[in-house]
Enzyme design. Structure first.
Site, short mmCIF file in Angstrom:
data_model
loop_
_atom_site.label_atom_id
_atom_site.label_comp_id
_atom_site.label_asym_id
_atom_site.label_seq_id
_atom_site.Cartn_x
_atom_site.Cartn_y
_atom_site.Cartn_z
N LYS A 179 -7.41 -2.75 3.97
CA LYS A 179 -6.97 -1.99 5.34
C LYS A 179 -7.88 -0.85 5.65
CE LYS A 179 -3.68 -4.79 5.49
NZ LYS A 179 -2.33 -4.73 4.71
C1 LIG Z 1 -0.86 -5.49 4.29
C2 LIG Z 1 0.27 -5.79 5.12
C3 LIG Z 1 1.47 -5.42 4.53
C4 LIG Z 1 1.80 -5.00 3.02
O1 LIG Z 1 1.09 -4.00 2.57
P1 LIG Z 1 0.84 -3.87 1.11
O2 LIG Z 1 0.08 -2.49 1.11
O3 LIG Z 1 -0.14 -4.99 0.75
O4 LIG Z 1 2.08 -4.05 0.33
C5 LIG Z 1 2.54 -5.50 5.24
N1 LIG Z 1 2.42 -6.01 6.65
C6 LIG Z 1 1.25 -6.48 7.11
C7 LIG Z 1 1.26 -6.84 8.53
C8 LIG Z 1 0.09 -6.07 6.35
O5 LIG Z 1 -1.14 -6.57 6.98
#
Ligand SMILES: *Cc1c(COP(=O)(O)O)cnc(C)c1O
Length: 376
Positions: A179
């Protein structure tokens, strides 16, 4: 070359070491620092850190009071965690279709669902592009739905001059290494509502309520909660990363602009629309293959590009077509025709701040080679 990659520098390492040398490994002073810094970055009053984006989603549903009698409206074009977290609270997901131009939740379709049991609407800013919040917020207000924005992709984006984090009742971020910024694992919920923030903090720590801070053994449980705390050293990493967020975002935008310029007019693919008045966080660079001009389907093209060492990916298999959802909620083909028509064409190209223009040229060369080879 991966489709995403984190970028950690000496300052990040020093921040983590400093936090680990302090008195706290789990929640300590860095947690509040990271929360305050993210709140300030978004321009929102409250932010609550969690062990992951998924834990943050679970806590957001809990704080919103989503439970077994409730339904939540969401998009099928998302990571399963968006929906899993609601289902874990006993709620029923109502999948509405996406728009063909932006790939984001179609607010007009959301307006057509039976509102009787709906408690919340859960937009996902797909790839980093904010949804149509003007329409979405006015629908949500008229129906008294809470807005829980899955902004895992859109940290740093904005819509109509308002930064993501100030649009919804609860905005959920992820700090997974793929991210915008990372704390290893990690997540955050940002809100304008002090009551929701307090409930988020309580859920994060088992649902415990202390009667008196001086008597920590004497507590009550207000509601069953989680251990979803983010550690102090992860928050130190998050703080250090946040200092570079604008730089990371600008780099992503520059690379995305370059991709768009080079791919515009290709007969073999098209690009999602970029509406006016929004700024895109460019978490993902997604293309739509023109399969009627190609001899092979998306998966063969993916494999061929991976054989060229280009880490292309797919975001996402549609949630309403996944086994659990079919079996439990009777969802299946035909429920979201636009998403179902577009999903087999989706492909994600590598995009991350550490990518050089040379790396990007390698992607474009391989893409041209593979698509030309498979031309009809
Ligand atoms: C990455 C992601 C999540 C979950 O986040 P984590 O930190 O990996 O638990 C939830 N929703 C979307 C759309 C994502 O891309």
């Amino acid at each position: 070359m991966p489709y995403a990659r984190h970028q950690v520098d000496e300052a990040d390492l020093a921040a983590v070491v400093e936090a680990m040398q302090g008195d706290w490994l789990t929640q300590g002073p860095w947690v509040a620092r990271f929360e305050e810094a993210v709140a300030a970055f978004c321009g929102a009053p409250h932010a609550v850190a969690f062990a992951s984006g998924t834990a943050a989603l679970q806590a957001a549903y809990c704080a919103a009071g989503v439970g077994p009698q409730d339904e939540v409206v969401t998009t099928p074009l998302t990571f399963a965690a968006t929906v899993n977290a609601a289902v874990l609270r006993g709620a029923r997901p109502i999948f509405v279709d996406v728009r063909a131009d932006t790939l984001n939740l179609d607010v007009a379709a959301a307006a057509r669902v039976d509102p009787a049991r709906i408690r919340a609407i859960v937009p996902v800013d797909f790839a980093g592009l904010p949804c149509d919040y003007e329409a979405l917020l006015s629908l949500a207000r008229s129906r008294e739905w809470l807005v829980i924005q899955d902004a895992a992709h859109s940290f740093g984006a904005a819509a109509h001059g308002r930064r993501v984090g100030t649009l919804a009742d609860l905005t959920v971020f992820s700090f997974h290494p793929a991210k915008a910024i990372t704390s290893g694992e990690g997540g955050m919920v940002v809100t304008h509502d002090a009551g929701l923030a307090a409930r988020l903090r309580r859920v994060r720590h088992h649902g415990i309520e202390y009667r008196d801070a001086a008597r920590p053994w004497d507590y009550s449980i207000a509601e069953p909660g989680l251990n979803a705390r983010l550690t102090d050293f992860q928050c130190a990493l998050g703080c250090s990363q946040l200092a570079k967020a604008e730089k990371f975002l600008a780099r992503r935008a520059a690379l995305a602009e370059r991709y768009r310029a080079r791919l515009a007019g290709s007969p073999f693919l098209s690009l999602p629309a970029l509406p006016d008045g929004v700024s895109h966080a460019w978490h993902l660079f997604v293309v739509l293959l023109e399969l009627d001009r190609l001899r092979e389907g998306r998966d063969r093209i993916l494999m061929a590009l991976r054989a060229e060492n280009i880490g292309v990916h797919v975001h996402y298999p549609l949630v309403h077509l996944l086994a659990f959802y079919r079996q439990t909620f009777g969802t299946g083909e035909g429920l979201c025709p636009v998403a179902e028509r577009l999903a087999p064409r989706l492909m994600t190209l590598p995009l991350f701040p550490a990518m050089s223009e040379e790396d990007q040229d390698d992607v474009l060369t391989a893409l041209d080679k593979v698509l030309t080879h498979f031309a009809r």
